[in-house]
Design a protein around this motif. Sequence first.
Motif: not given
Length: 196
Positions: A81-89
């Motif tokens: 999820i942390e990587k997903k959040l980084r992509v989202l941001f």
Amino acid sequence: MSKKKATREHILATAFDVASNSGLDSLTIGTLASVAGMSKSGLFAHFKSKENLQVAVVEFAGAQFVERVIQPARIAEPDNIEKKLRVLFQHWLAWNRSFQGSCMFIDAWKDKADNADLLQNELQALTKRWLEYLAKQIDKAKASGEFRQDIDTWQGVYRLYGIYLSSHLFLSLSLETDDHQRFWQGVEEVFTDWRC
């Protein structure tokens, strides 16, 4: 797609471009008619009022936001999820930079709108959906053991959105770098605090 639907999509895409460059407040049926090469009466038949046009453009922008910000994170299939959040941001910041000056949603927002204001209602609903999406990501990370269980999810969303808004303001004042170093430092501090 029917001709009427295709025409409406073309109108909304053109209106979105106008609002992206000049702000939502500048979007009128007359302005759009001039840019789209259509008659005012033809556009009026589609929307009936400036407010309805602006609401339709915000709805269109919401779909564009999903396509440009959320969909790339889904396609990337990050393994946590942390990587997903980084992509989202990363895509959220790019979304903001795609507008002339600043984000259409932030510029059109009014804190004290009444319940009858259709445009503000749509902006609020759209923003709330995004915040709820971020909250779901934090909850997933807590459930998987990636983030600490004691994190207050909505306080977490508050922190992340606050970092985004601060970056937006600092960028407009030339106090943020083009690659958003302050934003990313703020996000890293949050994630460091949240990791198990």
